[in-house]
Design a protein around this motif. Structure first.
Motif, PDB file in Angstrom:
ATOM      1  N   ARG A   6       0.840  -1.196   0.000  1.00  0.00           N
ATOM      2  CA  ARG A   6       0.000   0.000   0.000  1.00  0.00           C
ATOM      3  C   ARG A   6       0.878   1.251   0.000  1.00  0.00           C
ATOM      4  N   GLY A   7       0.525   2.192  -0.855  1.00  0.00           N
ATOM      5  CA  GLY A   7       1.270   3.438  -0.934  1.00  0.00           C
ATOM      6  C   GLY A   7       2.302   3.486  -2.044  1.00  0.00           C
ATOM      7  N   GLN A   8       2.620   2.315  -2.611  1.00  0.00           N
ATOM      8  CA  GLN A   8       3.588   2.273  -3.706  1.00  0.00           C
ATOM      9  C   GLN A   8       2.898   2.615  -5.030  1.00  0.00           C
ATOM     10  N   ASN A   9       3.717   2.999  -6.000  1.00  0.00           N
ATOM     11  CA  ASN A   9       3.210   3.249  -7.358  1.00  0.00           C
ATOM     12  C   ASN A   9       3.443   2.014  -8.223  1.00  0.00           C
ATOM     13  N   VAL A  10       2.509   1.746  -9.116  1.00  0.00           N
ATOM     14  CA  VAL A  10       2.677   0.629 -10.045  1.00  0.00           C
ATOM     15  C   VAL A  10       2.332   1.092 -11.459  1.00  0.00           C
ATOM     16  N   THR A  11       2.946   0.441 -12.434  1.00  0.00           N
ATOM     17  CA  THR A  11       2.685   0.753 -13.839  1.00  0.00           C
ATOM     18  C   THR A  11       2.504  -0.531 -14.612  1.00  0.00           C
ATOM     19  N   LEU A  13     -14.531   6.259 -12.325  1.00  0.00           N
ATOM     20  CA  LEU A  13     -13.730   5.335 -11.528  1.00  0.00           C
ATOM     21  C   LEU A  13     -12.259   5.708 -11.570  1.00  0.00           C
ATOM     22  N   LEU A  14     -11.857   6.414 -12.606  1.00  0.00           N
ATOM     23  CA  LEU A  14     -10.454   6.773 -12.793  1.00  0.00           C
ATOM     24  C   LEU A  14     -10.140   7.999 -11.950  1.00  0.00           C
ATOM     25  N   SER A  15      -9.779   7.727 -10.678  1.00  0.00           N
ATOM     26  CA  SER A  15      -9.490   8.844  -9.773  1.00  0.00           C
ATOM     27  C   SER A  15      -8.184   9.520 -10.179  1.00  0.00           C
ATOM     28  N   ASP A  16      -7.842  10.590  -9.459  1.00  0.00           N
ATOM     29  CA  ASP A  16      -6.626  11.327  -9.803  1.00  0.00           C
ATOM     30  C   ASP A  16      -5.364  10.529  -9.506  1.00  0.00           C
ATOM     31  N   ARG A  17      -5.502   9.386  -8.861  1.00  0.00           N
ATOM     32  CA  ARG A  17      -4.323   8.539  -8.633  1.00  0.00           C
ATOM     33  C   ARG A  17      -4.017   7.669  -9.861  1.00  0.00           C
ATOM     34  N   PHE A  18      -4.964   7.622 -10.778  1.00  0.00           N
ATOM     35  CA  PHE A  18      -4.800   6.805 -11.973  1.00  0.00           C
ATOM     36  C   PHE A  18      -4.458   7.697 -13.167  1.00  0.00           C
ATOM     37  N   SER A  19      -3.507   7.242 -13.968  1.00  0.00           N
ATOM     38  CA  SER A  19      -3.230   7.950 -15.211  1.00  0.00           C
ATOM     39  C   SER A  19      -2.889   6.951 -16.302  1.00  0.00           C
ATOM     40  N   ALA A  20      -3.404   7.195 -17.478  1.00  0.00           N
ATOM     41  CA  ALA A  20      -3.144   6.324 -18.613  1.00  0.00           C
ATOM     42  C   ALA A  20      -2.580   7.166 -19.746  1.00  0.00           C
ATOM     43  N   GLU A  21      -1.656   6.557 -20.481  1.00  0.00           N
ATOM     44  CA  GLU A  21      -1.044   7.242 -21.606  1.00  0.00           C
ATOM     45  C   GLU A  21      -0.924   6.299 -22.786  1.00  0.00           C
ATOM     46  N   ARG A  22      -0.903   6.896 -23.940  1.00  0.00           N
ATOM     47  CA  ARG A  22      -0.635   6.144 -25.168  1.00  0.00           C
ATOM     48  C   ARG A  22       0.124   7.100 -26.079  1.00  0.00           C
ATOM     49  N   PRO A  23       1.368   7.345 -25.756  1.00  0.00           N
ATOM     50  CA  PRO A  23       2.118   8.463 -26.357  1.00  0.00           C
ATOM     51  C   PRO A  23       2.277   8.411 -27.870  1.00  0.00           C
ATOM     52  N   LYS A  24       2.447   7.281 -28.442  1.00  0.00           N
ATOM     53  CA  LYS A  24       2.676   7.204 -29.881  1.00  0.00           C
ATOM     54  C   LYS A  24       1.560   6.474 -30.598  1.00  0.00           C
ATOM     55  N   GLY A  25       0.449   6.300 -29.907  1.00  0.00           N
ATOM     56  CA  GLY A  25      -0.670   5.613 -30.527  1.00  0.00           C
ATOM     57  C   GLY A  25      -0.475   4.131 -30.692  1.00  0.00           C
ATOM     58  N   SER A  26       0.544   3.580 -30.005  1.00  0.00           N
ATOM     59  CA  SER A  26       0.751   2.133 -30.102  1.00  0.00           C
ATOM     60  C   SER A  26       0.490   1.512 -28.732  1.00  0.00           C
ATOM     61  N   PHE A  27       1.545   1.258 -27.937  1.00  0.00           N
ATOM     62  CA  PHE A  27       1.341   0.671 -26.619  1.00  0.00           C
ATOM     63  C   PHE A  27       0.784   1.716 -25.663  1.00  0.00           C
ATOM     64  N   SER A  28       0.268   1.240 -24.552  1.00  0.00           N
ATOM     65  CA  SER A  28      -0.289   2.127 -23.529  1.00  0.00           C
ATOM     66  C   SER A  28       0.222   1.708 -22.158  1.00  0.00           C
ATOM     67  N   ILE A  68      -0.855   3.606 -11.423  1.00  0.00           N
ATOM     68  CA  ILE A  68      -1.624   3.867 -10.211  1.00  0.00           C
ATOM     69  C   ILE A  68      -0.647   4.385  -9.163  1.00  0.00           C
ATOM     70  N   GLN A  69      -0.898   5.566  -8.675  1.00  0.00           N
ATOM     71  CA  GLN A  69      -0.044   6.147  -7.655  1.00  0.00           C
ATOM     72  C   GLN A  69      -0.657   5.910  -6.267  1.00  0.00           C
ATOM     73  N   ARG A  70       0.228   5.783  -5.280  1.00  0.00           N
ATOM     74  CA  ARG A  70      -0.217   5.641  -3.874  1.00  0.00           C
ATOM     75  C   ARG A  70      -1.301   4.564  -3.780  1.00  0.00           C
ATOM     76  N   THR A  71      -0.950   3.357  -4.187  1.00  0.00           N
ATOM     77  CA  THR A  71      -1.933   2.280  -4.249  1.00  0.00           C
ATOM     78  C   THR A  71      -2.632   2.059  -2.915  1.00  0.00           C
TER      79      THR A  71
END
Lengths: 111, 115
Positions: free
Chosen positions: B15-20, B60-75, B79-82
């Motif tokens: 709990r409290g760690q970030n994961v990607t 459901l996507l709180s401010d602790r969640f962020s998603a990116e798809r920078p080049k339109g391929s992988f994403s 999740i911050q502060r799990t």
């Protein structure tokens, strides 16, 4: 806010029998209704889908029946097999945006 | 393998760690979706992209969640502060935009356990 309600939660069927799973929706803007099959440890896989302009679609042993006026649709699995044992989800989509899933039905087909 | 690939398959964190998490969609698919699934429930929509543009986000996507798809391929989904309530299967799906956009192909998911 549950927009797609699914029943039953679990279903046990004998091999060779018919499995029937029902779903009801609220949003009349939904225009695409798929069914997904999920095995443990796997993501959902598209099984069959229907649009509201037809009342029935059949693919092999799987049939979707659709009742637009009642806002209900169902999945029928004919000649159910033990390999069909999985969790089934109905879903709905509006104008190609997000899929909204039902709660799921765990189907067990006994040999 | 030409399906949707997700890594890692399992993640255990405190709990409290970030994961990607990472998702590699089917190569020609320009739509990419993130869903969350808890035990005994259907997948819940989090967000989706068309190419690199994030078109819709769930409440459901709180401010602790962020998603990116920078080049339109992988994403990536971070999740911050799990929190323990974040424990779930995180599913990625892709589809071919316009024609075939409704047919979502799902990966096998990343199972997150927050201790």
């Amino acid at each position: 806010q549950q927009q797609v309600k699914q029943s039953p939660q679990s279903l046990i069927v004998q091999k060779g029998g018919i499995s029937i799973i029902n779903c009801a929706y609220e949003n009349t803007a939904f225009d695409y209704f798929p069914w997904y099959q999920q095995f443990p440890g796997k993501g959902p896989a598209l099984l069959i889908a229907i649009r509201p302009d037809v009342s029935e679609k059949k693919e092999g042993r799987f049939t979707i029946s659709f009742n637009k006026s009642a806002k209900q649709f169902s999945l029928h699995i004919m000649d159910s097999q033990p390999g069909d044992s999985a969790t089934y989800f109905c879903a709905a989509m509006s104008s190609g945006s997000r899929l909204t899933f039902g709660e799921g039905t765990q189907l067990t087909v006994n040999p | 393998d030409t399906g949707v690939s997700q890594n890692p398959r399992h993640k255990i964190t405190k709990r409290g760690q970030n994961v990607t998490f990472r998702c590699d969609p089917i190569s020609e698919h320009n739509r990419l979706y993130w869903y969350r699934q808890t035990l005994g429930q259907g997948p819940e929509f989090l967000t989706y992209f068309q190419n690199e543009a994030q078109l819709e986000k769930s409440r459901l996507l709180s401010d602790r969640f962020s998603a990116e798809r920078p080049k339109g391929s992988f994403s990536t989904l971070e999740i911050q502060r799990t929190e323990q309530g974040d424990s779930a299967m995180y599913l990625c799906a892709s589809s071919l935009g316009t024609i075939g956009r409704e047919k979502l192909f799902f990966g096998s998911g990343t199972q997150l356990s927050v201790l």
